[in-house]
Design an enzyme around this catalytic site. Structure first.
Site, PDB file in Angstrom:
ATOM      1  N   TRP A 177       1.912   1.797  -3.383  1.00 30.71           N
ATOM      2  CA  TRP A 177       0.898   2.387  -4.267  1.00 30.71           C
ATOM      3  C   TRP A 177       0.970   3.909  -4.206  1.00 30.71           C
ATOM      4  O   TRP A 177       0.826   4.604  -5.212  1.00 30.71           O
ATOM      5  CB  TRP A 177      -0.509   1.901  -3.903  1.00 30.71           C
ATOM      6  CG  TRP A 177      -0.884   0.733  -4.741  1.00 30.71           C
ATOM      7  CD1 TRP A 177      -0.832  -0.581  -4.384  1.00 30.71           C
ATOM      8  CD2 TRP A 177      -1.302   0.767  -6.103  1.00 30.71           C
ATOM      9  NE1 TRP A 177      -1.193  -1.366  -5.451  1.00 30.71           N
ATOM     10  CE2 TRP A 177      -1.496  -0.565  -6.519  1.00 30.71           C
ATOM     11  CE3 TRP A 177      -1.533   1.791  -7.025  1.00 30.71           C
ATOM     12  CZ2 TRP A 177      -1.904  -0.899  -7.805  1.00 30.71           C
ATOM     13  CZ3 TRP A 177      -1.943   1.465  -8.305  1.00 30.71           C
ATOM     14  CH2 TRP A 177      -2.125   0.131  -8.677  1.00 30.71           C
ATOM     15  N   ASN A 187     -11.118   2.812   2.305  1.00 32.48           N
ATOM     16  CA  ASN A 187     -10.612   2.583   0.951  1.00 32.48           C
ATOM     17  C   ASN A 187     -11.520   1.691   0.115  1.00 32.48           C
ATOM     18  O   ASN A 187     -11.771   1.963  -1.061  1.00 32.48           O
ATOM     19  CB  ASN A 187      -9.208   1.975   1.016  1.00 32.48           C
ATOM     20  CG  ASN A 187      -8.637   1.739  -0.361  1.00 32.48           C
ATOM     21  OD1 ASN A 187      -8.554   2.662  -1.157  1.00 32.48           O
ATOM     22  ND2 ASN A 187      -8.275   0.498  -0.652  1.00 32.48           N
ATOM     23  N   TRP A 192     -15.142  11.378 -14.272  1.00 30.02           N
ATOM     24  CA  TRP A 192     -14.352  11.098 -13.070  1.00 30.02           C
ATOM     25  C   TRP A 192     -13.807  12.393 -12.461  1.00 30.02           C
ATOM     26  O   TRP A 192     -13.578  12.466 -11.247  1.00 30.02           O
ATOM     27  CB  TRP A 192     -13.210  10.135 -13.387  1.00 30.02           C
ATOM     28  CG  TRP A 192     -12.269  10.573 -14.474  1.00 30.02           C
ATOM     29  CD1 TRP A 192     -12.392  10.340 -15.807  1.00 30.02           C
ATOM     30  CD2 TRP A 192     -11.063  11.336 -14.305  1.00 30.02           C
ATOM     31  NE1 TRP A 192     -11.340  10.900 -16.487  1.00 30.02           N
ATOM     32  CE2 TRP A 192     -10.507  11.518 -15.602  1.00 30.02           C
ATOM     33  CE3 TRP A 192     -10.389  11.868 -13.211  1.00 30.02           C
ATOM     34  CZ2 TRP A 192      -9.317  12.219 -15.808  1.00 30.02           C
ATOM     35  CZ3 TRP A 192      -9.197  12.557 -13.421  1.00 30.02           C
ATOM     36  CH2 TRP A 192      -8.679  12.733 -14.707  1.00 30.02           C
ATOM     37  N   GLU A 203       0.836  -1.213   0.000  1.00 28.59           N
ATOM     38  CA  GLU A 203       0.000   0.000   0.000  1.00 28.59           C
ATOM     39  C   GLU A 203       0.868   1.259   0.000  1.00 28.59           C
ATOM     40  O   GLU A 203       0.574   2.239  -0.680  1.00 28.59           O
ATOM     41  CB  GLU A 203      -0.948  -0.001   1.203  1.00 28.59           C
ATOM     42  CG  GLU A 203      -1.976  -1.127   1.185  1.00 28.59           C
ATOM     43  CD  GLU A 203      -2.881  -1.100  -0.035  1.00 28.59           C
ATOM     44  OE1 GLU A 203      -3.169  -0.006  -0.540  1.00 28.59           O
ATOM     45  OE2 GLU A 203      -3.278  -2.176  -0.502  1.00 28.59           O
ATOM     46  N   TRP A 239      -8.661   7.951  -9.229  1.00 28.23           N
ATOM     47  CA  TRP A 239      -9.877   8.208 -10.014  1.00 28.23           C
ATOM     48  C   TRP A 239      -9.697   7.734 -11.443  1.00 28.23           C
ATOM     49  O   TRP A 239     -10.606   7.169 -12.052  1.00 28.23           O
ATOM     50  CB  TRP A 239     -10.262   9.692  -9.959  1.00 28.23           C
ATOM     51  CG  TRP A 239     -11.118   9.980  -8.767  1.00 28.23           C
ATOM     52  CD1 TRP A 239     -10.732  10.530  -7.575  1.00 28.23           C
ATOM     53  CD2 TRP A 239     -12.519   9.687  -8.635  1.00 28.23           C
ATOM     54  NE1 TRP A 239     -11.806  10.585  -6.714  1.00 28.23           N
ATOM     55  CE2 TRP A 239     -12.909  10.088  -7.338  1.00 28.23           C
ATOM     56  CE3 TRP A 239     -13.479   9.121  -9.485  1.00 28.23           C
ATOM     57  CZ2 TRP A 239     -14.217   9.941  -6.882  1.00 28.23           C
ATOM     58  CZ3 TRP A 239     -14.790   8.983  -9.014  1.00 28.23           C
ATOM     59  CH2 TRP A 239     -15.142   9.384  -7.727  1.00 28.23           C
ATOM     60  N   TRP A 269     -19.547  11.039 -21.455  1.00 26.03           N
ATOM     61  CA  TRP A 269     -20.024  11.167 -20.083  1.00 26.03           C
ATOM     62  C   TRP A 269     -21.371  11.870 -20.088  1.00 26.03           C
ATOM     63  O   TRP A 269     -21.668  12.676 -20.968  1.00 26.03           O
ATOM     64  CB  TRP A 269     -19.034  11.975 -19.241  1.00 26.03           C
ATOM     65  CG  TRP A 269     -17.655  11.387 -19.195  1.00 26.03           C
ATOM     66  CD1 TRP A 269     -16.532  11.907 -19.762  1.00 26.03           C
ATOM     67  CD2 TRP A 269     -17.246  10.183 -18.546  1.00 26.03           C
ATOM     68  NE1 TRP A 269     -15.445  11.100 -19.502  1.00 26.03           N
ATOM     69  CE2 TRP A 269     -15.856  10.030 -18.762  1.00 26.03           C
ATOM     70  CE3 TRP A 269     -17.913   9.200 -17.804  1.00 26.03           C
ATOM     71  CZ2 TRP A 269     -15.122   8.961 -18.265  1.00 26.03           C
ATOM     72  CZ3 TRP A 269     -17.185   8.133 -17.308  1.00 26.03           C
ATOM     73  CH2 TRP A 269     -15.811   8.013 -17.538  1.00 26.03           C
TER      74      TRP A 269
END
Length: 476
Positions: free
Chosen positions: A277, A340, A358, A274, A381, A305
């Site tokens: 990340w 999360n 997004w 993590e 995102w 969209w």
DNA sequence: TTTTGAGTTGTTCGA
DNA sequence: GTCGAACAACTCAAA
């Protein structure tokens, strides 16, 4: 104004509001000169990425804490608000400083500011690594390129053998003249009218001490079960260190080494992944400065969209009629943070089931998250939307009912943040529209009245998203 | 240069 | 209820 001998080294705090493991602070001390600590609140240079409301609340308290710990060393923190370049140049000139030390950010606007500062001072701007584990340029593929896939990136990080050992906080700090400082209280970082911060106060302790306490508590009690517990939003299985990491109250390097003093195992490995990340997102932003605005995969510019303001507002307020989504969005509003697992669910819901851009979700998270971080926010995102670094985005559409039943099986998370469903039968807590009339009545729920009807049919929304994604593929 | 294996987090359908 | 396959191909990274 002063003799050169007394000219201080300027320490310009950025996203590294701590004294421990602070390379820029140590370098400033190593000059042998007095140190002048400065923080600038810059609301113009970031453009749309000026600090959001929740971040401002956090910053106020983090600066209070930093000021306090600097005070313990006999130093004052100079606070200034305005354009970073002009202010740093002005202070440097006033102080006749030849060296300015600061942390190196991966945010594009901060990098622009750094270049402008370097050009506008007579001395030197030293950018030190204070926020990431490694310098972004030290992580390259074997052919010298930038990584765009997480796993090989993480392997490359692990191959480096870990970051260098963190340095302790200085025991003393020699200071001298200090320029005019704003009063933190005058910055208006705290909510002015509606006191929406009470939930934040109950949840968080910003500052270096609070960060270390959170880290130690997590390592002692949370790390062992992290592999399983981190996915259950009703519990406290995550570290909740993200805002502390974002503001640099604890460094990723410190955490890395604290974690490695714990027994090895699956949970330890996953937690390190993590951390990596976070490192990956920073690296991707470093190499792709347009990440916060434009899709990494260019064909997504053609995505059709939808424009549906009522749906966006329903999502923001946690009134979509989809319990796990609403619980997450309300947790975000109340506490400035969201679990999360639930972030993925609400993001997938916005982008896929509602087919809203997004960037709208990114902007809302930016304003409401206490851990709002340009690289992580944009990177994640884009990952959810499928236009980022994910290789298999097409059929990854989270079903909020299944996700709820799997990760919030007892419905405790929903009950906590969506109290109007608190008495709902567990079998229907994640899909109240499927509940028989008597179950709804027993729970005191009137759909469309006490709790909204779903604003989108999940199967239809999924089909619409799959069609839209297939469409941009066929066009390209 | 070409080849090869792999890619955070899922869902649905049918056996 | 549980399991495996299908979903759709493509790009990345290393050999």
């Amino acid at each position: 104004m002063t003799t050169t001998a007394a000219a201080p080294a300027i320490l310009w705090f950025r996203d590294d509001l701590r004294l421990t493991d602070h390379a820029a602070l140590l370098a400033a001390i190593d000059t042998g000169r007095p140190v002048l600590p400065v923080f600038v609140l810059d609301d113009t240079s970031p453009g749309p990425w000026a600090l959001g409301g929740a971040s401002r609340w956090w910053l106020h308290h983090s600066l209070t804490a930093l000021r306090h710990s600097l005070g313990g060393l006999g130093a004052e923190l100079t606070l200034r608000r305005g354009d970073s370049v002009a202010i740093i140049a002005e202070i440097a000139a006033q102080a006749a400083a030849t060296d300015i030390f600061t942390g190196g950010s991966v945010d594009p606007w901060a990098r622009r500011v750094d270049r402008a500062v370097a050009a506008s001072i007579s001395g030197k701007l030293h950018r030190m690594r204070t926020t990431t584990l490694f310098h972004p340029d030290s992580l390259r593929t074997k052919s010298g390129g930038a990584f765009s896939v997480y796993t090989p990136f993480a392997d490359a990080c692990l191959a480096l053998g870990g970051p260098c050992v963190p340095s302790p906080a200085p025991a003393t700090l020699r200071t001298a003249w200090a320029p005019r400082s704003d009063r933190l209280e005058d910055w208006g970082l705290l909510p002015a009218k509606a006191d929406w911060a009470s939930g934040l106060r109950d949840t968080w302790t910003p500052g270096e001490t609070g960060a270390m306490e959170r880290a130690e508590a997590f390592l002692s009690h949370g790390l062992a079960g992290y592999a399983d517990a981190r996915d259950r939003p009703a519990g406290d299985g995550t570290s909740m260190l993200s805002p502390h990491l974002h503001f640099g109250e604890i460094s990723a390097t410190q955490l890395w080494h604290m974690v490695h003093r714990r027994p090895p195992g699956e949970s330890r490995k996953i937690f390190i992944r993590e951390l990596l990340w976070r490192e990956f997102c920073a690296n991707v932003l470093w190499h792709n400065p347009g990440l916060p605005e434009a899709p990494l995969k260019p064909e997504f510019a053609k995505m059709l969209w939808r424009d549906d303001r009522p749906a966006l507002i329903a999502w923001q307020k946690g009134q979509t009629g989809t319990p796990i989504v609403d619980a997450g969005m309300r947790q975000l509003w109340r506490t400035g943070w969201m679990h999360n697992r639930v972030r993925m669910i609400v993001a997938s819901f916005l982008v896929k089931h509602l087919m809203l851009p997004w960037q709208h979700g990114e902007a809302w998270f930016w304003d409401t998250l206490v851990d709002a971080d340009l690289a992580n926010n944009a990177g994640n995102w884009q990952w959810v939307a499928g236009c980022g670094t994910d290789a298999a985005p097409f059929f990854r559409i989270f079903n909020p009912v299944l996700q709820g039943r799997k990760f919030d099986a007892g419905g405790d998370y929903v009950r906590h943040f969506v109290p109007e469903l608190a008495r709902m039968d567990t079998r229907y807590i994640h899909a109240p529209w499927e509940a028989p009339a008597d179950v709804l009545a027993n729970a005191g729920v009137i759909l469309g009245d006490t709790y909204p009807n779903p604003i989108v049919d999940l199967a239809a929304g999924r089909a619409r998203a799959l069609a839209a994604y297939a469409q941009i593929r066929s066009v390209s």
